[in-house]
Design an enzyme around this catalytic site. Structure first.
Site, short mmCIF file in Angstrom:
data_model
loop_
_atom_site.label_atom_id
_atom_site.label_comp_id
_atom_site.label_asym_id
_atom_site.label_seq_id
_atom_site.Cartn_x
_atom_site.Cartn_y
_atom_site.Cartn_z
N GLY A 463 -25.98 3.87 -15.10
CA GLY A 463 -25.68 5.18 -15.66
C GLY A 463 -24.20 5.52 -15.58
O GLY A 463 -23.38 4.74 -15.09
N GLN A 485 -16.28 8.06 -16.32
CA GLN A 485 -15.46 7.75 -17.50
C GLN A 485 -14.09 8.41 -17.48
O GLN A 485 -13.13 7.87 -18.06
CB GLN A 485 -16.24 8.16 -18.75
CG GLN A 485 -17.51 7.33 -18.94
CD GLN A 485 -18.46 7.93 -19.95
OE1 GLN A 485 -18.39 9.11 -20.29
NE2 GLN A 485 -19.38 7.12 -20.45
N ALA A 718 -22.68 24.41 -27.79
CA ALA A 718 -23.92 23.63 -27.73
C ALA A 718 -24.22 23.03 -29.10
O ALA A 718 -24.55 23.75 -30.04
CB ALA A 718 -25.08 24.51 -27.27
N GLU A 775 -14.86 16.13 -26.58
CA GLU A 775 -15.78 15.50 -27.51
C GLU A 775 -15.80 16.34 -28.77
O GLU A 775 -15.87 17.57 -28.72
CB GLU A 775 -17.20 15.40 -26.92
CG GLU A 775 -17.37 14.24 -25.97
CD GLU A 775 -18.82 14.07 -25.53
OE1 GLU A 775 -19.12 13.01 -24.96
OE2 GLU A 775 -19.64 14.98 -25.75
#
Length: 877
Positions: A463, A485, A718, A775
């Site tokens: 993971g 990351q 979201a 992102e």
């Protein structure tokens, strides 16, 4: 030319009109209570029917003003074909107005105001819209006056304004309210059309100091505007002029800061002190000067505003600093608490919160100074913190950890939790502490004891984790990042160093940081932190008094603020704080702020329908348990004035279902004061658009003030979530995460994700960002839906072409266009090409090869796509 009366314009079917009015009247009658015993309980009465009515114009003799108040829905008032136009009714006596019904004919008002007046000359706006759609509008309002009018400013058709009926409901009686003496302008945000120089700022005219002043440029027109924080009924304005006065000026009010109503006008002013009785309402008031009385500019020592009605301050209780009420979701332990009691509470909270990322529950677990045995496994929206002056004042023998068992070891959704101000000693025979988190999960002011120990920033097996913060923290042993990351470490100490790297690891002011290396391994190392203030924190002193410590600014610092040293800063008794419980209104919160209180938010979701207005310099606003402020009904969550040294920490701002223009604003538009010696700072402040429900906000955080410091922030829309949570391109709508208009703004640890246009827009000069994680939106339906003019998509970080100085270090931007993998972003970073605009160590990633980022910055850097998923660039230009 064909007259309106005989034109072929379609008419509404009158039978339908009669039916609508009949239903409206029947509904009002059905809802009217009987047997009322006090005026406050009396049913609203139709006051306008048959009363004298006048209008700015009539289309012809068959459409007089009186036809709109005759109770006959077959007759109507119609105006001339121009803007503006108005219809006015005289109620015969002063009345409290609660509802106005507008029954429009086909020619309706798209933009209009409902206004009241005591004299038929000076008007107060009680309702305003620019998006009227005609038909039947039943409008709930709050206002008072003898006269009521519809003031139309934009027609909805090419014809005039036309009303079948204009119905005003309310209660007669009452007297004109007394004009208060409180100056609501003092300390409020002020802006101006210009300033003569930096020492004569707009704020000087509302600071309560008659020795400071605002002065404008020597030209006409000029204006000074004050933001009163909410709509106020204004009864008096006092202008204290310096020698450079206005000969001709207007006083004007506005609900939104853009459309203005004049409530006073003169062309023969003589300066000095003018106490002007006025009638008007609005959130904003401005002095609009059109002719100067001297060859100099306009100059005001003070602008004071007095109000009537609806401005009384709600009661604000006192806080007992020795026994404060920290809310039902705060658990405070001391060394005498049985270990079994502590562990039982911790286990219960974790069981409830392990997967509860979108629930309303919020919790804080606090430990008074002493030694404990506990295994603290943190779930969502849980904060654990020590109440000592130093982390070493509270030692937990056990763990303070975050695991990712609930996602099978994948910690990429381990958000929204915090560990602060504790020391941890691992159990005998154990050497691993796990902090497997991603965004919004600070590990701050912590001490992991034991040189043999290590802290793992992922689950330790399979993971991934994806982004977090270590700040002001001492790790005696080793930090192991594993498959983490990206990570930002600031002002910390690693006794045995750091190992591991994936895409973007940034170290700033860290003792024991690895050697600089990018991209293999991807270690960006900045030796010092130029200027930072650590996060304020709650503690208990030796007498048992709860206090808040506010760390001092540090310059060019390395290492922690506390290990083997005495922290610099100031301490404030909790008696100086208003403790905000769930259900407290924004009006009460603002009343506390107006009384000079700081704020401590207890764990929970705090709903506001008007902005929390922070006007006083050095105000501290601290949240426990990731306390959340939800902006409902299209409100702004918080506005901070352009003042020195405000500290906002440990809060989350959440969008409501009605679109907000912005969730938080630091400094009003046009802010220009320097705060270099005492900047406002934001610490662990997080933002969420959608998630538990549909959320909408055009902008999320706007920074207009200069010198602001951001210390760990995550701004998130979201676009993908767990089953049953509403997401989608047209549901959770939000253009931009962060907009920076102020100069010399610094961001330490900035995370901005999934917005529908630019993620970050930087318009101010002198900006600096240390670590940026982004992102792009997952849910772009197709390329056509995500075009910036002729450019494919929007940059993740946009520096305006007007900017001449800007620096950024350690930046990552990632694509995962899973709804449509054919979508392309042209570039992730878009900046002016200038030797003083410098970007260092960037990475773009196509996550799993889903979607394409064509270039890293401007037209430099390679393409990240399925064939080449990770692209690095070390410098630009």
């Amino acid at each position: 030319m064909t007259s309106h009366a005989t034109s072929v314009r379609p008419r509404p079917r009158r039978a339908v009109r009669h039916l609508l009015v009949g239903l409206t009247v029947a509904l009002v009658a059905a809802l009217t209570p009987t047997g009322a015993t006090t005026p406050a309980q009396a049913a609203p009465t139709l006051l306008s029917q048959g009363r004298p009515a006048t209008a700015s114009s009539t289309e012809n003799a068959g459409t007089p003003a009186s036809a709109a108040v005759d109770g006959n829905t077959g007759t109507r008032w119609a105006s001339a074909f121009s803007d503006p136009q108005w219809l006015q009714v005289d109620l015969g006596a002063r009345a409290t107005i609660s509802q106005v019904n507008l029954i429009w004919e086909g020619a309706y008002g798209r933009a209009f105001q409902l206004q009241t007046s005591d004299d038929g000359a000076t008007w107060t706006t009680i309702y305003s819209t620019t998006t009227g759609t005609g038909g039947t509008q039943n409008l709930t309002v709050t206002g008072a006056g003898r006269y009521v009018r519809m003031n139309g400013t934009t027609r909805g058709t090419g014809y005039g304004y036309s009303l079948w009926e204009f119905q005003v409901y309310g209660e007669t009686g009452g007297t004109t309210p007394t004009c208060g003496s409180s100056n609501v302008a003092q300390g409020s945000p002020a802006t101006a059309s210009s300033t003569q120089d930096a020492g004569l700022a707009a704020s000087a005219a509302v600071d309560g100091n008659t020795g400071t002043r605002w002065a404008s440029a020597a030209s006409d027109p000029q204006w000074l505007r004050v933001d009163l924080g909410s709509t106020r009924t204004i009864c008096r304005v006092v202008l204290t002029w310096e020698a450079a006065y206005a000969r001709a000026f207007q006083l004007q009010t506005s609900a939104d800061g853009s459309t203005w109503t004049t409530i006073y006008s003169t062309t023969t002013a003589t300066g000095g002190t003018q106490s002007l009785t006025v009638t008007g309402s609005g959130r904003y008031l401005r002095m609009y000067g059109t002719a100067r009385g001297t060859a100099y500019g306009y100059s005001l020592w003070e602008l004071a505003v007095n109000t009537t009605g609806g401005t009384s301050e709600p009661p604000v209780g006192t806080t007992d600093p020795y026994n404060p009420n920290l809310g039902p979701n705060t658990f405070v332990f001391d060394p005498s608490t049985p270990t079994s009691t502590i562990q039982s509470r911790l286990n219960t909270l974790f069981t409830q919160q392990e997967t509860n990322q979108f629930g309303p529950q919020r919790y804080a677990v606090l430990f008074k100074p002493g030694t404990y045995t506990a295994d603290v496994n943190l779930g969502f929206f849980t904060q654990v913190a020590g109440l000592g002056m130093s982390p070493d004042d509270v030692n937990l023998n056990g763990h303070v950890r975050t695991e990712a068992f609930w996602m099978g070891g994948n910690a990429t959704q381990n958000f929204w939790r915090a560990a602060e101000n504790l020391s941890v000693t691992l159990p005998a025979g154990q050497t691993v502490e796990r902090w497997a988190v991603s965004q919004a999960a600070p590990y701050r002011r912590m001490h992991l004891r034991g040189a043999q120990n290590q802290i793992q920033l992922w689950n330790g097996g399979d993971g991934w984790s994806s982004g977090g913060l270590l700040a002001d923290t001492r790790i005696d042993g080793l930090v192991v990042s594993g498959s983490q990351q990206q990570w930002y470490s600031r002002n910390s100490e690693f006794g045995n160093g750091w190992t591991g790297s994936v895409w973007n690891m940034v170290f700033q002011g860290v003792v024991g940081a690895p050697a600089p290396s990018f991209p293999n391994p991807s270690h960006t190392v900045i030796g010092q932190t130029p200027q930072v203030r650590e996060k304020p924190f709650l503690y208990v002193d030796g007498s048992g008094e709860y206090r808040v410590f506010v760390p001092a600014l540090r310059t060019n610092s390395t290492g922690t603020s506390w290990y083997n040293k005495t922290p610099a800063g100031s301490s404030i008794s909790l008696s100086q704080f208003f403790v905000v419980q769930a259900g407290t209104s924004a009006a009460t919160i603002n009343a506390a702020l107006a009384q000079g209180k700081h704020l401590l938010f207890t764990p929970g979701v705090h709903h506001v329908t008007e902005p929390i207005q922070v006007n006083r310099a050095d105000t501290v606003i601290l949240g426990l348990g990731l306390a959340t402020i939800q902006a409902d009904n299209g409100s702004v969550g918080m506005r901070v004035a352009d003042v020195d040294g405000v500290k906002v920490a440990g809060l989350m701002f959440e969008a409501g279902t009605t679109n907000s223009p912005v969730l938080m604003e630091v400094g009003p538009s046009g802010s220009s004061a320097s705060h270099a010696s005492n900047p406002t700072s934001l610490h662990d402040v997080f933002f969420r658009i959608g998630g538990p429900h549909v959320g909408k906000a055009t902008n999320t955080l706007t920074v207009n003030s200069d010198n602001v410091i951001g210390d760990h922030m995550w701004l998130w829309r979201a676009d993908h979530a767990a089953s049953g949570v509403p997401t989608g391109w047209t549901l959770n709508t939000a253009d931009t995460g962060l907009t920076v208009n102020g100069d010399n703004v610094t961001m330490y640890g900035l995370f901005v994700e999934h917005y529908q246009k630019y993620q970050t827009i930087w318009n101010g000069n002198g900006g600096r960002t240390y670590f940026y994680q982004n992102e792009l939106p997952y849910d772009v339906p197709n390329q056509a839906a995500w075009m910036n003019g002729s450019t494919r998509g929007y940059a993740a970080y946009k520096v305006a072409v007007s900017v001449t100085t800007h620096q950024a270090w350690g930046l990552g931007s990632y694509s995962y266009f899973n709804v449509n993998p054919a979508v392309v972003e042209e570039r992730s970073f878009e900046v002016p090409t200038n030797s003083n605009v410098r970007f260092t160590n960037m990475v773009t990633v196509s996550l799993g090869g889903v979607g394409t980022i064509n270039r890293v910055i401007n037209n430099a850097g390679g393409t990240a796509n399925a064939a080449n998923q990770t692209v690095y660039l070390t410098t630009y230009p």
